[in-house]
Write a protein that holds these residues in place. Structure first.
Motif, PDB file in Angstrom:
ATOM      1  N   ASP A  53      75.812   5.110 111.862  1.00 30.07           N
ATOM      2  CA  ASP A  53      74.797   5.985 112.465  1.00 30.07           C
ATOM      3  C   ASP A  53      73.547   6.033 111.598  1.00 30.07           C
ATOM      4  O   ASP A  53      73.174   7.083 111.085  1.00 30.07           O
ATOM      5  N   THR A  54      72.879   4.916 111.466  1.00 33.38           N
ATOM      6  CA  THR A  54      71.691   4.834 110.618  1.00 33.38           C
ATOM      7  C   THR A  54      70.457   5.230 111.412  1.00 33.38           C
ATOM      8  O   THR A  54      70.228   4.731 112.511  1.00 33.38           O
ATOM      9  N   GLU A  55      69.648   6.138 110.833  1.00 23.00           N
ATOM     10  CA  GLU A  55      68.385   6.518 111.457  1.00 23.00           C
ATOM     11  C   GLU A  55      67.254   5.813 110.726  1.00 23.00           C
ATOM     12  O   GLU A  55      67.154   5.887 109.506  1.00 23.00           O
ATOM     13  N   VAL A  56      66.411   5.131 111.488  1.00 20.09           N
ATOM     14  CA  VAL A  56      65.243   4.445 110.936  1.00 20.09           C
ATOM     15  C   VAL A  56      64.010   5.111 111.536  1.00 20.09           C
ATOM     16  O   VAL A  56      63.813   5.096 112.743  1.00 20.09           O
ATOM     17  N   THR A  57      63.218   5.717 110.646  1.00 20.10           N
ATOM     18  CA  THR A  57      62.030   6.446 111.085  1.00 20.10           C
ATOM     19  C   THR A  57      60.780   5.627 110.799  1.00 20.10           C
ATOM     20  O   THR A  57      60.593   5.143 109.688  1.00 20.10           O
ATOM     21  N   PHE A  58      59.949   5.490 111.817  1.00 23.99           N
ATOM     22  CA  PHE A  58      58.649   4.853 111.687  1.00 23.99           C
ATOM     23  C   PHE A  58      57.623   5.985 111.668  1.00 23.99           C
ATOM     24  O   PHE A  58      57.397   6.636 112.682  1.00 23.99           O
ATOM     25  N   LEU A  59      57.055   6.238 110.489  1.00 26.53           N
ATOM     26  CA  LEU A  59      56.109   7.325 110.298  1.00 26.53           C
ATOM     27  C   LEU A  59      54.703   6.772 110.374  1.00 26.53           C
ATOM     28  O   LEU A  59      54.245   6.048 109.487  1.00 26.53           O
ATOM     29  N   LYS A  60      54.026   7.100 111.476  1.00 31.71           N
ATOM     30  CA  LYS A  60      52.660   6.597 111.689  1.00 31.71           C
ATOM     31  C   LYS A  60      51.683   7.397 110.848  1.00 31.71           C
ATOM     32  O   LYS A  60      51.673   8.625 110.873  1.00 31.71           O
TER      33      LYS A  60
END
Length: 98
Positions: free
Chosen positions: A84-91
């Motif tokens: 359950d890996t969360e990958v966040t793309f922070l603009k």
């Protein structure tokens, strides 16, 4: 098999789930993870162009990538992927005139 959940976030704190991706590998370079997300979202025939744009934006600090709570700063850095890996793309939004 890992299940990666993509999240788009802005510096104002707005968060939007951006889908998920089943990944057979336990480790992937950030570059490959971005490629797979782009391929999943891009219109047919446009994935390579959109991937190039994403890599360029990453290089210009247009966005940061967090895997779990850890920032990944290099496209060739290998990231660990779990069930359950969360990958966040922070603009990131540049300051006016900055």
């Amino acid at each position: 098999m890992a299940m990666v959940t993509f999240v788009d976030e802005t510096t104002s704190g707005a968060r939007t789930e951006a889908g998920g991706l089943a990944v057979a590998e336990e480790r992937l370079a950030l570059r490959e993870l971005i490629r797979r997300r782009v391929e999943q979202e891009a219109a047919p025939g446009h994935a390579e162009r959109e991937f190039a744009r994403a890599v360029d934006a990453f290089g210009r600090n247009g966005f940061l990538v967090l895997v779990g709570d850890r920032q990944v700063e290099d496209l060739d850095e290998t990231v660990e992927l779990g069930p359950d890996t969360e990958v966040t793309f922070l603009k990131l939004v540049p300051l006016v005139g900055g």
